[in-house]
Scaffold this motif. Structure first.
Motif, PDB file in Angstrom:
ATOM      1  N   TYR A  61       0.661  -1.299   0.249  1.00  0.00           N
ATOM      2  CA  TYR A  61      -0.056  -0.069   0.013  1.00  0.00           C
ATOM      3  C   TYR A  61       0.515   1.543  -0.088  1.00  0.00           C
ATOM      4  N   LYS A  98      -9.197  -1.340  -1.029  1.00  0.00           N
ATOM      5  CA  LYS A  98      -8.356  -1.785  -0.465  1.00  0.00           C
ATOM      6  C   LYS A  98      -9.272  -3.387   0.193  1.00  0.00           C
ATOM      7  N   TYR A 159      -5.848  -4.966  -3.013  1.00  0.00           N
ATOM      8  CA  TYR A 159      -6.809  -4.139  -3.834  1.00  0.00           C
ATOM      9  C   TYR A 159      -8.201  -4.613  -4.749  1.00  0.00           C
TER      10      TYR A 159
END
Ligand SMILES: Cc1cc2nc3c(=O)[nH]c(=O)nc-3n(C[C@H](O)[C@H](O)[C@H](O)COP(=O)(O)O)c2cc1C
Length: 196
Positions: A61, A98, A159
């Motif tokens: 991330y 996410k 994701y």
């Protein structure tokens, strides 16, 4: 809004054919993102799952793509299945969200230990002073987690691309290719053909 079953079915049929073909990387897909400054970036990742909720992949991330998606969740994916007859391209556009932590944990747990250690060691997209620095960091985490399972780093996860556009492209003779574009308009998936 979930993916229309007709679209998902079409995707799954082609994907299954690509997996059964001798394509060396049938799950490879280009991911395009644009950060706050509007500059566009593209790189390959591996498709992990495709269902009515969307398409998933895993990364860090805090990588460049993650930072760009934080600023602007709009995303585009592109897959090419060259070995199919006819060759097919699938274009997907939408928003990235996410995955729930539990889902990232579950997938992380299936990865081999060295790859799990790599996820800790790799400060993805940051400057690497020299190659050996990565190996040193892998060793550090190997010691830190000696004798126990490697947990998922908080900054590593999945994701889901929730699509609002899916286009199937099929190679045709004389470049008279076929394009079938599906778009989510006011809550309904609509299909139209496009000139190649
Ligand atoms: C075939 C292929 C598959 C890849 N799969 C992934 C992946 O699933 N996740 C990932 O983070 N990077 C993957 N990479 C590396 C990315 O292309 C990229 O180098 C990395 O994610 C850093 O991108 P960024 O700096 O734009 O965030 C893959 C590369 C290739 C060539």
């Amino acid at each position: 809004m979930s993916l229309d079953p007709t679209i998902l079915e079409a995707f799954r049929r082609l994907h299954a054919q690509a997996l059964a073909s001798d394509d060396p990387e049938p799950n490879a897909m280009t991911v395009a993102t644009a950060g706050a400054d509007g500059r566009v970036h593209a790189r390959m990742v591996l498709l992990k799952t495709a269902d009515e909720r969307g398409f998933t992949f895993f990364t860090r991330y805090d990588s460049d793509k993650g930072v760009q998606l934080e600023a602007n969740p709009r995303i585009a994916l592109c897959l090419l299945w060259k070995r199919l007859k006819p060759a097919a391209q699938v274009r997907i556009e939408g928003r990235a969200e996410k995955l729930p932590a539990a889902q990232s944990d579950a997938y992380f747990a299936t990865r081999e230990r060295l790859s799990q250690l790599g996820a800790w060691a790799s400060l993805q997209s940051r400057t690497l002073p020299e190659r050996v620095a990565l190996e040193r960091r892998v060793d550090e985490f190997d010691h830190r987690f000696a004798g126990r399972d490697v947990p998922r780093p908080a900054e590593w996860g999945g994701y889901r691309v929730v699509p609002d556009l899916v286009e199937f492209w099929f190679a045709g003779e004389h470049r008279w290719n076929e394009r079938e574009r599906w778009e989510l308009i006011d809550g309904t998936w609509r299909k139209r053909l496009l000139y190649p």
